[in-house]
Design an enzyme around this catalytic site. Sequence first.
Site, mmCIF file in Angstrom:
data_model
loop_
_atom_site.group_PDB
_atom_site.id
_atom_site.type_symbol
_atom_site.label_atom_id
_atom_site.label_comp_id
_atom_site.label_asym_id
_atom_site.label_seq_id
_atom_site.Cartn_x
_atom_site.Cartn_y
_atom_site.Cartn_z
ATOM 1 N N ALA A 60 0.855 -1.190 0.000
ATOM 2 C CA ALA A 60 0.000 0.000 0.000
ATOM 3 C C ALA A 60 0.887 1.235 0.000
ATOM 4 C CB ALA A 60 -0.882 0.013 1.240
ATOM 5 N N LYS A 61 0.535 2.198 -0.830
ATOM 6 C CA LYS A 61 1.257 3.459 -0.820
ATOM 7 C C LYS A 61 0.471 4.379 0.113
ATOM 8 C CE LYS A 61 3.564 6.326 -4.222
ATOM 9 N NZ LYS A 61 4.910 6.219 -3.670
ATOM 10 N N ALA A 62 0.709 4.190 1.424
ATOM 11 C CA ALA A 62 -0.057 4.938 2.421
ATOM 12 C C ALA A 62 0.813 6.015 3.039
ATOM 13 C CB ALA A 62 -0.564 3.985 3.498
ATOM 14 N N TYR A 103 5.292 6.319 5.116
ATOM 15 C CA TYR A 103 6.490 7.013 4.645
ATOM 16 C C TYR A 103 7.361 7.566 5.760
ATOM 17 C CZ TYR A 103 5.817 5.791 -0.068
ATOM 18 O OH TYR A 103 5.736 5.033 -1.203
#
Length: 304
Positions: free
Chosen positions: A158-160, A164
């Site tokens: 998931a690019k959540a 980051y």
Amino acid sequence: MPVPKAKYIWMNGEFLKWDEAKVHVLTHALHYGSGVFEGIRAYSTKKGTAVFRLRDHIKRFFKSAKIYLMDIPYTLDELVEVTKELIRKNELESCYIRPIAFRGYGEMGLFPLKCPIDVAIAAWTWGAYLGEEGIKNGIRVKISSFRRIDPNTLPPAAKATGQYINSILAKVEAVTDGYDEAILLDTRGVVSEGSGENIFLVRDGKLITPTTSASILEGITRHSILTLAHEMEIEVVERDIVRSDLYCADEAFLTGTAAEMVPIREVDNRPIGKPGPITRKLQEAFYAIIRGEDSNHEEWLEYV
Ligand code: PPE
């Protein structure tokens, strides 16, 4: 990196003036990192501005949202159209595009399913993420002391937004120690990826990259490079990589939308050297495609 203003940002169905696209300080995602996003690039070509693999990025956006049980109140086609309209309205040529969906204002606490979902897309002109010099001559990387998040803590697929924080720890450590980028190992100790890029190496003419089970984000640039390598009949191996594989690599490079394709010239003070022949060949092919100079994979370009 500074963000140069464009004219409009699309937010919740409207094109707002850049300075008016704001959120409340009690926005859920600001407190808990409960957002998902994408990073997409568009390039100026002789047939006009083209977005690279726009649909694939928006599809991944929906996958990230699914992992976090977020219902994005728009369809894939709607977001594709909005992105193209945003670029036209802003009169941008080459640019970086940032869709984001996040849990908004109205609820606090760790059961956020009743929070509104806000969706926005911004675009601006963004130069080389790891520097023009890096693309040409390669960068120096350091294996991070921070491990990459793991599928059972924060799923790397998931690019959540909150995830980051892990990349930020690694990136800041690497840069303050005098390197250009961090390489993170996964919780098992095998090579995963850069703070915002996938990693590849070349040994004995073979192209090697970590498997999807090494806590990587399945990069769209990674997929594009693997596709081009297959077409060039370069042997491709997806396998676990240990740090000494990197130290002894003949060539190595990073891939990502922001970074594009950047050679690595040194890992933990062990030189890899100037960008090698396979890196150069893939770089040339990739850059020709994204700039619309090569009609191979025209399906990857979505003209605005
Ligand atoms: N791994 C990570 C962790 C990652 O963030 C990216 C993209 C990739 C791999 C490469 O994926 P792709 O872009 O689909 O090839 N990182 C985005 C965010 C960078 C940022 O600083 O923000 C990007 O490149 O847009």
